[in-house]
Write a protein that holds these residues in place. Structure first.
Motif, PDB file in Angstrom:
ATOM      1  N   GLU A 263      20.956  13.498  67.607  1.00 40.39           N
ATOM      2  CA  GLU A 263      21.496  12.151  67.709  1.00 40.39           C
ATOM      3  C   GLU A 263      21.638  11.535  66.323  1.00 40.39           C
ATOM      4  O   GLU A 263      22.679  10.975  65.979  1.00 40.39           O
ATOM      5  CB  GLU A 263      20.531  11.327  68.562  1.00 40.39           C
ATOM      6  N   ASN A 266      24.435  13.196  64.308  1.00 42.13           N
ATOM      7  CA  ASN A 266      25.742  12.767  64.785  1.00 42.13           C
ATOM      8  C   ASN A 266      26.068  11.356  64.314  1.00 42.13           C
ATOM      9  O   ASN A 266      27.190  11.063  63.915  1.00 42.13           O
ATOM     10  CB  ASN A 266      25.787  12.816  66.316  1.00 42.13           C
ATOM     11  N   LEU A 267      25.053  10.511  64.354  1.00 35.90           N
ATOM     12  CA  LEU A 267      25.243   9.126  63.940  1.00 35.90           C
ATOM     13  C   LEU A 267      25.623   9.059  62.468  1.00 35.90           C
ATOM     14  O   LEU A 267      26.576   8.364  62.081  1.00 35.90           O
ATOM     15  CB  LEU A 267      23.946   8.362  64.195  1.00 35.90           C
ATOM     16  N   GLU A 268      24.883   9.829  61.646  1.00 40.73           N
ATOM     17  CA  GLU A 268      25.160   9.796  60.212  1.00 40.73           C
ATOM     18  C   GLU A 268      26.529  10.376  59.902  1.00 40.73           C
ATOM     19  O   GLU A 268      27.215   9.950  58.986  1.00 40.73           O
ATOM     20  CB  GLU A 268      24.073  10.568  59.455  1.00 40.73           C
ATOM     21  N   LYS A 269      26.911  11.374  60.693  1.00 41.83           N
ATOM     22  CA  LYS A 269      28.215  11.997  60.509  1.00 41.83           C
ATOM     23  C   LYS A 269      29.315  10.979  60.816  1.00 41.83           C
ATOM     24  O   LYS A 269      30.298  10.863  60.096  1.00 41.83           O
ATOM     25  CB  LYS A 269      28.332  13.197  61.445  1.00 41.83           C
ATOM     26  N   LYS A 270      29.120  10.235  61.876  1.00 42.28           N
ATOM     27  CA  LYS A 270      30.097   9.231  62.277  1.00 42.28           C
ATOM     28  C   LYS A 270      30.259   8.207  61.165  1.00 42.28           C
ATOM     29  O   LYS A 270      31.351   7.804  60.816  1.00 42.28           O
ATOM     30  CB  LYS A 270      29.617   8.559  63.567  1.00 42.28           C
ATOM     31  N   GLU A 271      29.117   7.825  60.607  1.00 38.82           N
ATOM     32  CA  GLU A 271      29.112   6.844  59.528  1.00 38.82           C
ATOM     33  C   GLU A 271      29.944   7.339  58.355  1.00 38.82           C
ATOM     34  O   GLU A 271      30.704   6.603  57.755  1.00 38.82           O
ATOM     35  CB  GLU A 271      27.662   6.632  59.070  1.00 38.82           C
ATOM     36  N   LYS A 272      29.759   8.636  58.051  1.00 36.51           N
ATOM     37  CA  LYS A 272      30.458   9.212  56.908  1.00 36.51           C
ATOM     38  C   LYS A 272      31.954   9.291  57.162  1.00 36.51           C
ATOM     39  O   LYS A 272      32.765   9.096  56.273  1.00 36.51           O
ATOM     40  CB  LYS A 272      29.909  10.618  56.626  1.00 36.51           C
ATOM     41  N   ASP A 273      32.329   9.610  58.398  1.00 32.35           N
ATOM     42  CA  ASP A 273      33.737   9.791  58.716  1.00 32.35           C
ATOM     43  C   ASP A 273      34.506   8.483  58.624  1.00 32.35           C
ATOM     44  O   ASP A 273      35.680   8.461  58.291  1.00 32.35           O
ATOM     45  CB  ASP A 273      33.884  10.370  60.132  1.00 32.35           C
ATOM     46  N   GLU A 274      33.812   7.406  58.913  1.00 29.24           N
ATOM     47  CA  GLU A 274      34.527   6.132  58.965  1.00 29.24           C
ATOM     48  C   GLU A 274      34.863   5.621  57.583  1.00 29.24           C
ATOM     49  O   GLU A 274      34.237   5.957  56.619  1.00 29.24           O
ATOM     50  CB  GLU A 274      33.674   5.099  59.712  1.00 29.24           C
TER      51      GLU A 274
END
Lengths: 274, 168
Positions: A263, A266-274
């Motif tokens: 979790e 995934n959260l950190e990845k989402k942060e990076k993608d944005e």
């Protein structure tokens, strides 16, 4: 065409040498980058099997020290259990899921290396037991390393005695963070870099893992400060840490399986993608 | 020819096993370990197949790498030694070495000693250079090469004396 064939026949040894040299250099360079090739590792069937056989013989030689270590750990756990400040306060469980957030897999070191700059351990549990890359490995005294490669029955660990290893750590009493690295010199000492000058530190202070990484839970013992250097260019301390663990003598270890890890990543990845 | 092949295969397996089971666990002062497995390359027949030697040394190194989690450093070091072996022969035994019958596993002469010395130093220097992989460790590399070479040569000579064929 004839000349090309002649050239190849005449220099067949040299060409073979260059070809094989290319392959081996490629493997070498790959091994020095962080994510390594899976084939040339001691987690595969052949090497893991051989190490397990050797270890089953070696085990008898240090049964006594291992027993002592386990007995000591039992004593420490018992004393924690009996000396609880408030007997009504049960250890907190993650109430939402009803289970503990961290799971522990018991494993055994079947091969240990500590004499080169990049050291790896081999453990006798693998994917079938639920071991995955980037899980933390500890034992009763402190941290050991991070899982690198896995196969169905075995896994390799990047030891903290590895130039590539970099672990988030903090000073226990003041919560100042730094990165734990190894300079490749002594098996008893690691270095904590990037500790801010503001931190009030003294020799003998305890260093524990920090809560910033998803690999290790917070407050796992690492070692004590034995030397303090100041860097004149940057405003940071570099500390020599004496390990609690004897990395040259490892037996049973625990692999930490964090349930929130996916979790968080995934959260950190989402942060990076944005 | 067939028996030499068998002897070499036997040597390959035996030296690897001994290296992995015994010598890899020997660490004097924490970082000096002997590498007598390179005796396979040293003892390979002088007039033997050269591409065979290259492939065999590559495999030898690769298996060592698998066991010590080191990528390709043993493979590279073995390959370099195997490739330069004829030149070391030329240096130690004189130009016409191919026409003499050189037997390495025999009484130690200055020529044989210089051959073993050069081979071991070349192999270990390549090994430690690739293992550290940066020049800031240069003196560390030299120190490791020097100390490990001494131990490796000692153990190599002991092994050669132990397996020396008695019939003459």
């Amino acid at each position: 065409m004839q000349q090309i064939f002649n050239f190849i026949f005449k220099n067949s040894n040299r060409l073979l040498f260059l070809l094989l040299l290319g392959i081996s250099l490629l493997l070498t360079i790959q091994s020095h980058s962080f994510h390594r090739s899976k084939i040339i590792s001691s987690a595969n069937f052949l090497t893991g099997g051989v190490y397990e056989k050797i270890n089953s013989v070696n085990e008898y030689l240090n049964l006594k020290t291992q027993n002592d270590a386990l007995a000591l750990e039992n004593a420490a756990l018992k004393s924690q259990l009996f000396n609880r400040k408030d007997t009504t306060a049960v250890p907190k469980l993650d109430s939402l899921k009803g289970v503990k957030a961290k799971d522990i897999i018991v494993s055994k070191v079947i091969h240990n290396s500590y004499n080169v700059h990049e050291n790896y351990l081999t453990l006798n549990s693998g994917e079938l037991q639920g071991v995955k890359t980037d899980m933390g490995v500890i034992n009763s005294l402190g941290i050991v390393g991070i899982i690198d490669n896995t196969s169905p029955h075995y896994s390799t660990v990047i030891s903290i005695l590895n130039k590539k290893s970099q672990i988030n750590a903090k000073i226990k009493k003041s919560n100042h963070f730094g990165s734990l690295i190894w300079n490749g010199k002594s098996t008893g000492f690691v270095q904590l870099i990037d500790v801010p000058r503001l931190a009030a530190i003294r020799k003998g202070d305890t260093i524990v893992t920090g809560g910033q990484s998803v690999i290790f839970p917070e407050n796992i013992n690492i070692g004590t400060i034995s030397k303090i250097y100041t860097d004149n260019q940057t405003n940071y301390y570099t500390l020599d840490i004496k390990l609690f663990n004897d990395m040259t003598n490892l037996g049973h270890v625990y692999i930490i399986k964090s349930k929130d890890r996916e979790e968080l990543i995934n959260l950190e990845k989402k942060e990076k993608d944005e | 020819m067939n028996s030499t092949l068998l002897v070499n295969i036997f040597r390959f397996v035996l030296l690897l096993a001994v290296q992995i089971i015994i010598f890899n666990n020997m660490n004097f002062l924490g970082y000096i370990s002997p590498f007598p497995y390179l005796l396979f390359i040293i003892l390979y027949p002088v007039n033997g197949n050269k591409s065979g030697l290259l492939i065999a040394s590559f495999l030898l190194g690769l298996i060592m790498d698998m066991f010590s989690n080191s990528g390709g450093i043993h493979a590279t070091a073995c390959l370099v030694l195997a490739y330069f072996r004829p030149y070391i022969f030329k240096f130690s035994f004189g130009l016409s070495y191919e026409y003499q019958t050189i037997k390495l596993n025999d009484v130690l002469t200055p020529e044989r000693f210089s051959f073993i010395l050069l081979s071991v130093v070349i192999h270990l220097f390549t090994l430690f250079l690739l293992e550290a992989f940066q020049l800031s460790f240069f003196f560390d590399i030299l120190l490791r090469t020097l100390l490990s070479s001494v131990f490796t040569i000692l153990i190599c000579i002991i092994i050669i004396y132990l397996i020396k064929p008695n019939k003459r």
